[in-house]
Design a protein around this motif. Structure first.
Motif, short mmCIF file in Angstrom:
data_model
loop_
_atom_site.label_atom_id
_atom_site.label_comp_id
_atom_site.label_asym_id
_atom_site.label_seq_id
_atom_site.Cartn_x
_atom_site.Cartn_y
_atom_site.Cartn_z
N ARG A 245 114.76 -33.30 -65.48
CA ARG A 245 114.38 -33.09 -64.09
C ARG A 245 113.33 -34.12 -63.72
NH1 ARG A 245 118.26 -30.40 -64.43
NH2 ARG A 245 118.53 -28.16 -63.99
N THR A 246 113.27 -34.46 -62.43
CA THR A 246 112.25 -35.36 -61.93
C THR A 246 111.11 -34.55 -61.35
OG1 THR A 246 113.90 -37.07 -61.41
CG2 THR A 246 111.75 -37.25 -60.33
N VAL A 247 109.95 -34.66 -61.95
CA VAL A 247 108.77 -33.92 -61.51
C VAL A 247 107.66 -34.92 -61.20
CG1 VAL A 247 107.07 -32.14 -62.09
CG2 VAL A 247 109.42 -31.95 -62.94
N ASN A 248 107.19 -34.94 -59.95
CA ASN A 248 106.14 -35.87 -59.52
C ASN A 248 106.51 -37.31 -59.81
OD1 ASN A 248 104.50 -33.72 -58.64
ND2 ASN A 248 103.62 -33.47 -60.71
N GLY A 249 107.78 -37.61 -59.61
CA GLY A 249 108.24 -38.99 -59.79
C GLY A 249 108.51 -39.37 -61.21
N ARG A 250 108.36 -38.45 -62.15
CA ARG A 250 108.60 -38.76 -63.56
C ARG A 250 109.71 -37.88 -64.13
NH1 ARG A 250 103.07 -38.42 -66.71
NH2 ARG A 250 104.51 -39.13 -68.36
N SER A 251 110.53 -38.47 -65.00
CA SER A 251 111.61 -37.71 -65.64
C SER A 251 111.02 -36.84 -66.73
CB SER A 251 112.66 -38.65 -66.23
OG SER A 251 113.32 -39.36 -65.20
N THR A 252 111.37 -35.56 -66.65
CA THR A 252 110.84 -34.59 -67.61
C THR A 252 111.97 -33.72 -68.13
OG1 THR A 252 108.76 -34.52 -66.39
CG2 THR A 252 109.17 -32.74 -67.96
N VAL A 253 111.95 -33.41 -69.42
CA VAL A 253 112.95 -32.51 -70.01
C VAL A 253 112.41 -31.09 -69.93
CG1 VAL A 253 114.21 -31.88 -72.09
CG2 VAL A 253 113.82 -34.29 -71.54
N VAL A 254 113.20 -30.23 -69.32
CA VAL A 254 112.82 -28.82 -69.20
C VAL A 254 113.95 -27.95 -69.77
CG1 VAL A 254 111.37 -29.22 -67.16
CG2 VAL A 254 113.79 -28.65 -66.87
N MET A 255 113.58 -26.75 -70.18
CA MET A 255 114.57 -25.80 -70.69
C MET A 255 115.04 -24.91 -69.53
SD MET A 255 114.82 -26.74 -73.76
CE MET A 255 115.83 -25.44 -74.49
N VAL A 256 116.36 -24.83 -69.37
CA VAL A 256 116.96 -24.09 -68.26
C VAL A 256 117.87 -22.99 -68.82
CG1 VAL A 256 118.43 -24.23 -66.21
CG2 VAL A 256 116.88 -26.12 -66.77
N ARG A 257 117.82 -21.83 -68.17
CA ARG A 257 118.68 -20.70 -68.59
C ARG A 257 120.06 -20.89 -67.94
NH1 ARG A 257 119.22 -14.98 -66.81
NH2 ARG A 257 119.54 -13.66 -68.67
N GLU A 258 121.09 -20.91 -68.78
CA GLU A 258 122.44 -21.18 -68.30
C GLU A 258 123.39 -20.05 -68.70
OE1 GLU A 258 124.80 -24.74 -69.42
OE2 GLU A 258 123.54 -25.73 -67.93
N ARG A 259 124.31 -19.71 -67.76
CA ARG A 259 125.25 -18.62 -68.05
C ARG A 259 126.51 -19.16 -68.71
NH1 ARG A 259 127.74 -15.47 -63.10
NH2 ARG A 259 129.41 -16.99 -63.36
N ARG A 260 126.95 -18.46 -69.71
CA ARG A 260 128.21 -18.79 -70.39
C ARG A 260 129.09 -17.53 -70.40
NH1 ARG A 260 126.81 -23.18 -73.85
NH2 ARG A 260 125.46 -24.51 -72.54
N THR A 261 130.36 -17.73 -70.71
CA THR A 261 131.31 -16.60 -70.77
C THR A 261 131.97 -16.57 -72.14
OG1 THR A 261 131.77 -16.81 -68.40
CG2 THR A 261 133.30 -15.49 -69.70
N ARG A 262 131.89 -15.42 -72.79
CA ARG A 262 132.54 -15.23 -74.09
C ARG A 262 133.85 -14.50 -73.84
NH1 ARG A 262 128.75 -12.82 -76.24
NH2 ARG A 262 127.84 -14.54 -77.45
N TRP A 263 134.98 -15.11 -74.22
CA TRP A 263 136.31 -14.54 -73.99
C TRP A 263 136.87 -13.94 -75.27
CZ3 TRP A 263 138.08 -14.02 -69.18
CH2 TRP A 263 137.55 -14.85 -68.18
N ARG A 264 137.54 -12.79 -75.09
CA ARG A 264 138.23 -12.18 -76.23
C ARG A 264 139.52 -11.53 -75.74
NH1 ARG A 264 136.42 -6.58 -76.71
NH2 ARG A 264 134.68 -6.16 -75.30
N PRO A 265 140.52 -11.41 -76.62
CA PRO A 265 141.83 -10.88 -76.19
C PRO A 265 141.73 -9.42 -75.72
CG PRO A 265 142.00 -11.97 -78.32
CD PRO A 265 140.54 -11.83 -78.03
N ALA A 266 142.63 -9.08 -74.80
CA ALA A 266 142.71 -7.69 -74.30
C ALA A 266 144.17 -7.35 -74.06
CB ALA A 266 141.91 -7.53 -73.02
N SER A 267 144.51 -6.10 -74.31
CA SER A 267 145.88 -5.62 -74.03
C SER A 267 145.82 -4.12 -73.83
CB SER A 267 146.83 -5.98 -75.18
OG SER A 267 146.40 -5.36 -76.38
N GLY A 268 146.86 -3.58 -73.24
CA GLY A 268 146.87 -2.15 -73.01
C GLY A 268 148.00 -1.72 -72.10
N VAL A 269 147.94 -0.46 -71.69
CA VAL A 269 148.96 0.13 -70.80
C VAL A 269 148.22 0.87 -69.69
CG1 VAL A 269 150.92 1.70 -70.64
CG2 VAL A 269 150.52 0.43 -72.75
N VAL A 270 148.68 0.68 -68.45
CA VAL A 270 148.08 1.39 -67.31
C VAL A 270 149.19 2.08 -66.52
CG1 VAL A 270 146.11 -0.17 -67.10
CG2 VAL A 270 148.19 -0.63 -65.80
N ASP A 271 148.82 3.15 -65.84
CA ASP A 271 149.76 3.89 -64.99
C ASP A 271 149.29 3.86 -63.54
OD1 ASP A 271 151.75 5.11 -66.88
OD2 ASP A 271 149.91 5.88 -67.78
#
Length: 377
Positions: free
Chosen positions: A195-221
């Motif tokens: 990130r640029t802070v006060n005209g200087r490039s700075t490395v900051v830690m940012v919270r980022e969202r990810r998605t964990r996928w897993r198989p699903a199956s079933g029967v619905v009525d």
């Protein structure tokens, strides 16, 4: 009630021989009075009440009716008249050898054909009178600011509303669906970002969202009740859908009396095609059920295999007031739901009204910019 006379033609079922209902006092033809559940003489105002059935309409077996249609006998055929201009298929009004098409206004000379058809099970009788429909349309068109003034002052150009029953199918069914898919659950990680802070490039830690996928199956009525499918192709489906909702639970068992004085459009979407359309809507609901069953924050559906059972249907007639008029050589329609009074209309646009509005907006923007520049000096 006056004894009905049988005439050649069809506004019945719509099919078989059409019946007329002569006035017991003057002999004129009685007509159904919207909202009154009665046949009324337009000349002497004599009235005959129509008995109303308190029971719900009976559902019919879908597969059995399809099989019956394959082997339909000549006496099951329905006389219909087709408009050469817009291809609408309607029943011929009693005693009329020529009449105007309610959808486009073209004059029709009755030359009937007799295809085998499914007869109506029920009808939603007209409730909104013609005058009230016309008043609703006038109020609607006057609220359209961009409509030409000529349309507003001439109401609907000397055209009057015609009462038409539009055909529709309703389907009930149960579905059991096997599915496969994926469930996505969110989790968060901290990642470095520059990130640029006060005209200087700075490395900051940012919270980022990810998605964990897993198989699903079933029967619905799923269970479906009264999935409505418009069966008229003479009008755009979008316009017919805009007239919804219909109070389908108030439908009466079919009686000739309800059609007296009105025209009935014959269905152009067959029973089998109607269920195919209904399945599209059903599968949208099934997909929603599958997503709920998968759970998680996101869902992916890979495959659904619905199996339908206990499929039944009803063939209904829905009441609509229709006006067709021409303006600058183009055809425009207005529809009024004859149960609720809902207006669905088409109208031309005034070029000059739109032009002057654009000019006014541009002038307003120019004034704002000019003031901003003046204050900035």
């Amino acid at each position: 009630m006056a004894e009905p006379e049988t005439m050649e033609g069809s506004a019945e079922a719509p099919g078989e021989a059409q019946r007329r209902f002569p006035c017991a006092q003057c002999g004129a033809k009685l007509e159904f009075a919207p909202g009154a559940d009665a046949l009324v003489c337009p000349y002497c105002n004599a009235s005959n009440t129509i008995p109303v059935a308190p029971t719900e309409l009976e559902e019919r077996d879908f597969a059995g009716e399809l099989e019956r249609l394959k082997h339909a006998r000549p006496e099951d055929a329905t006389p219909v008249v087709k408009c050469g201009a817009c291809a609408a298929e309607v029943t011929r009004p009693a005693g009329a050898s020529a009449f105007s098409c309610p959808f486009c206004g073209t004059n029709i000379v009755a030359q009937e054909t007799c295809p085998a058809r499914v007869r109506p099970d029920g009808v939603l009788p007209f409730r909104v009178p013609r005058q009230k429909a016309e008043d609703s349309y006038r109020a609607w068109i006057r609220s359209r600011w961009f409509a030409p003034n000529a349309i507003k002052t001439q109401a609907f150009l000397n055209e009057q509303f015609k009462g038409v029953y539009l055909p529709a199918w309703t389907f009930d069914a149960r579905a059991r669906t096997w599915y496969t898919g994926q469930r996505g659950d969110y989790y968060y990680v901290m990642v470095p970002r520059t990130r640029t802070v006060n005209g200087r490039s700075t490395v900051v830690m940012v919270r980022e969202r990810r998605t964990r996928w897993r198989p699903a199956s079933g029967v619905v009525d799923n269970a479906f009740d009264d999935v409505l499918v418009p069966a008229c192709r003479s009008l755009p489906e979008k316009k017919q859908r805009a007239l919804e909702p219909w109070d389908l639970k108030e439908a009466e068992p079919y009686r000739d009396e309800f059609l007296a004085g009105f025209t009935a459009q014959v269905y152009q979407v067959g029973l089998g095609d109607g269920f195919a359309i209904a399945r599209t809507e059903m599968e949208e609901r099934i997909a929603a059920t599958v997503r709920a069953d998968i759970g998680g924050d996101e869902q992916r559906i890979i495959e659904m295999k619905p199996q339908y059972r206990d499929v039944t249907f009803k063939h209904l007639l829905l009441p609509v007031w229709i006006s067709a008029y021409r303006y600058s050589g183009k055809l425009f329609h207005c529809f009024v739901n004859a149960r609720t009074g809902e207006v669905v209309g088409e109208r031309p646009y005034s070029f000059w009204k739109i032009f002057f509005l654009v000019v006014a907006i541009l002038c307003a923007v120019a004034v704002v910019v000019l003031l901003a520049r003046t204050q900035g000096r």
